[in-house]
Design an enzyme around this catalytic site. Structure first.
Site, PDB file in Angstrom:
ATOM      1  N   ALA A 286     -13.267 -32.856  28.742  1.00 38.33           N
ATOM      2  CA  ALA A 286     -14.581 -33.397  28.683  1.00 38.33           C
ATOM      3  C   ALA A 286     -14.896 -32.897  27.346  1.00 38.33           C
ATOM      4  CB  ALA A 286     -15.868 -32.854  29.938  1.00 38.33           C
TER       5      ALA A 286
ATOM      6  N   VAL B 193     -12.974 -28.139  27.249  1.00 36.33           N
ATOM      7  CA  VAL B 193     -14.482 -28.500  26.241  1.00 36.33           C
ATOM      8  C   VAL B 193     -13.926 -29.146  24.677  1.00 36.33           C
ATOM      9  CG1 VAL B 193     -16.676 -28.273  24.502  1.00 36.33           C
ATOM     10  CG2 VAL B 193     -16.131 -26.928  26.893  1.00 36.33           C
ATOM     11  N   LYS B 194     -14.247 -30.812  24.887  1.00 37.34           N
ATOM     12  CA  LYS B 194     -13.028 -31.574  23.748  1.00 37.34           C
ATOM     13  C   LYS B 194     -14.214 -31.689  22.560  1.00 37.34           C
ATOM     14  CE  LYS B 194     -10.154 -35.555  23.525  1.00 37.34           C
ATOM     15  NZ  LYS B 194     -10.189 -36.597  24.039  1.00 37.34           N
ATOM     16  N   ILE B 195     -13.313 -30.995  21.892  1.00 35.93           N
ATOM     17  CA  ILE B 195     -13.978 -30.825  20.550  1.00 35.93           C
ATOM     18  C   ILE B 195     -13.491 -31.619  19.119  1.00 35.93           C
ATOM     19  CG2 ILE B 195     -14.970 -29.565  18.178  1.00 35.93           C
ATOM     20  CD1 ILE B 195     -16.127 -28.208  20.912  1.00 35.93           C
TER      21      ILE B 195
END
Ligand code: G3P
Length: 218
Positions: A60, A86-88
């Site tokens: 996400a 968590v997509k950064i």
């Protein structure tokens, strides 16, 4: 190799999950917009629904580009489900955020990676996954597969644990070559996975087996 679906489309995710070969899902703001998911509450609900369908990692993506914002979003996303990753984005504050979230035990996926140097930084920060975008490199006449090979070599030589998640996959050869080069994950649309099934000799062979069986049992 793990297969992730690169979509926010629930029907596709259910279909791939029913096939029994789905290991996870990746999303991004463009994919969420494509499904018409708007507003923070709806976005969060949608991630939750995806996590209920597939028992595997679900990436996400944050939309903040500053460290504090990414941490705040990352913590909220991670609280949704234990499978949230968590997509950064690969930017300076993103590296800092990956390091911080990793130290909190939150899984991360460093996205928008187009060079070996970027992949090295993502691994140094402790990213769970790194997402090199193969198709978008091909689009500008740079061989995306070369990047996968470079990252795989660096991670193997240096002993990094970060998993290579081949992204922006456009055809079945991208999946096959990524597997050969040691990418741990391929993410793409269901249509590309289903193209792996196809072979004319399989179709004609099956047709003949069934015809012979029908003849013998007539
Ligand atoms: O989710 C990231 C990546 O897979 C995007 O692919 O097709 O938009 O280049 P594409």
């Amino acid at each position: 190799m793990k297969f992730f679906l690169d979509t926010a489309n629930l029907a596709q995710i259910r279909e791939a999950n029913d096939l029994g070969i789905l290991d996870g899902v990746t999303t991004n703001p463009s994919l969420m917009a494509k499904e018409g998911i708007k507003g923070q509450d709806n976005v969060m609900k949608h991630y939750k629904t995806i996590c209920e369908i597939v028992k595997g990692d679900v990436s996400a993506e944050v939309i903040s580009t500053d460290f504090e914002g990414m941490i705040r979003e990352g913590e909220n996303l991670a609280a949704l489900d234990e499978n949230i990753v968590v997509k950064i984005p690969m930017i300076k504050d993103g590296i800092k955020a990956i390091k911080h979230l990793t130290s909190m035990g939150i899984k991360t996926n460093c996205t928008l990676v187009f060079s070996a140097g970027q992949a090295l930084l993502a691994a140094k920060a402790g990213a769970t996954y790194v997402s090199p975008f193969i198709g978008r490199l091909d689009d500008i006449s740079q061989d995306g597969m070369v990047l996968i090979a470079e990252i795989a070599q660096i991670y193997a030589v240096q002993g990094f644990q970060t998993q290579i998640l081949a992204a922006s996959i456009r055809n079945p050869l991208h999946i096959i070559k990524s597997a050969q080069m040691g990418a741990q994950v391929a993410t793409c649309g269901l249509d590309t996975i289903l193209q792996l099934l196809k072979h004319p000799l399989t179709d004609s062979g099956l047709e003949k087996f069934l015809a012979d069986h029908a003849k013998a049992n007539a």
